[in-house]
Write a protein that holds these residues in place. Structure first.
Motif, PDB file in Angstrom:
ATOM      1  N   GLU A  14       0.831  -1.217   0.000  1.00 27.47           N
ATOM      2  CA  GLU A  14       0.000   0.000   0.000  1.00 27.47           C
ATOM      3  C   GLU A  14       0.860   1.260   0.000  1.00 27.47           C
ATOM      4  O   GLU A  14       0.545   2.234  -0.680  1.00 27.47           O
ATOM      5  CB  GLU A  14      -0.960   0.006   1.190  1.00 27.47           C
ATOM      6  CG  GLU A  14      -2.118  -0.944   1.044  1.00 27.47           C
ATOM      7  CD  GLU A  14      -2.969  -0.664  -0.186  1.00 27.47           C
ATOM      8  OE1 GLU A  14      -3.286   0.508  -0.471  1.00 27.47           O
ATOM      9  OE2 GLU A  14      -3.310  -1.649  -0.877  1.00 27.47           O
ATOM     10  N   LYS A  17       2.223   1.671  -3.450  1.00 25.21           N
ATOM     11  CA  LYS A  17       1.155   2.164  -4.342  1.00 25.21           C
ATOM     12  C   LYS A  17       0.935   3.658  -4.133  1.00 25.21           C
ATOM     13  O   LYS A  17       0.768   4.410  -5.091  1.00 25.21           O
ATOM     14  CB  LYS A  17      -0.156   1.420  -4.077  1.00 25.21           C
ATOM     15  CG  LYS A  17      -0.195   0.017  -4.612  1.00 25.21           C
ATOM     16  CD  LYS A  17      -1.545  -0.622  -4.275  1.00 25.21           C
ATOM     17  CE  LYS A  17      -1.573  -2.086  -4.587  1.00 25.21           C
ATOM     18  NZ  LYS A  17      -2.860  -2.718  -4.232  1.00 25.21           N
ATOM     19  N   CYS A  23       1.269  -1.983  -8.296  1.00 25.22           N
ATOM     20  CA  CYS A  23       1.454  -3.221  -7.529  1.00 25.22           C
ATOM     21  C   CYS A  23       0.251  -4.140  -7.690  1.00 25.22           C
ATOM     22  O   CYS A  23      -0.891  -3.690  -7.602  1.00 25.22           O
ATOM     23  CB  CYS A  23       1.638  -2.914  -6.046  1.00 25.22           C
ATOM     24  SG  CYS A  23       3.057  -1.886  -5.657  1.00 25.22           S
ATOM     25  N   CYS A  41       5.673  -5.134  -7.711  1.00 25.82           N
ATOM     26  CA  CYS A  41       5.461  -3.704  -7.936  1.00 25.82           C
ATOM     27  C   CYS A  41       6.411  -3.232  -9.026  1.00 25.82           C
ATOM     28  O   CYS A  41       7.595  -3.587  -9.040  1.00 25.82           O
ATOM     29  CB  CYS A  41       5.728  -2.890  -6.673  1.00 25.82           C
ATOM     30  SG  CYS A  41       4.539  -3.175  -5.353  1.00 25.82           S
TER      31      CYS A  41
END
Length: 116
Positions: A14, A17, A23, A41
């Motif tokens: 997260e 991202k 990702c 990613c």
């Protein structure tokens, strides 16, 4: 390109991202071809594969032997820490006993009350 170990791989993904990485969305894997798609990613400067602790055996860049050497070195450094011997334990015990005795026998008086 790096493989990363994280105690919280979902959080790491997260964070990546939020920094603009693509990702877990099937981005083309140019170098980290064995990385599971959901852990992969892609960034403008390269690729990252994020593994959780339980996924360490699946990693291709870091071997279990390399990790074992680091863990063994860490454990041996912890074993080298000084341990309080019997003399130190006696000192700590004496200080504790003195504090307990002082607290038990010293009576506090309330304001306006005569000392007993």
């Amino acid at each position: 390109m790096p493989e990363q170990i994280s105690k919280y791989p979902e959080v790491t993904l997260e964070v990546l991202k939020s920094a603009g990485a693509v990702c877990g969305q099937g981005a083309p894997q140019k170098i980290l071809k064995q990385c599971p798609a959901k852990q992969f990613c892609s960034l403008p400067a390269g690729e990252i594969c994020v593994y959780g602790i339980d996924q360490i055996p699946q990693m291709t860049q870091i071997t279990l032997e390399e990790l074992a050497r680091v863990v063994a070195r860490k454990q041996s450094s912890l074993e080298d820490l000084p341990v309080m011997g019997p003399a130190g334990a006696l000192i700590v015990g004496a200080v504790f006993a003195a504090g307990f005795a002082l607290g038990k026998f010293r009576r506090k008086t309330a304001p306006g009350q005569p000392a007993r």
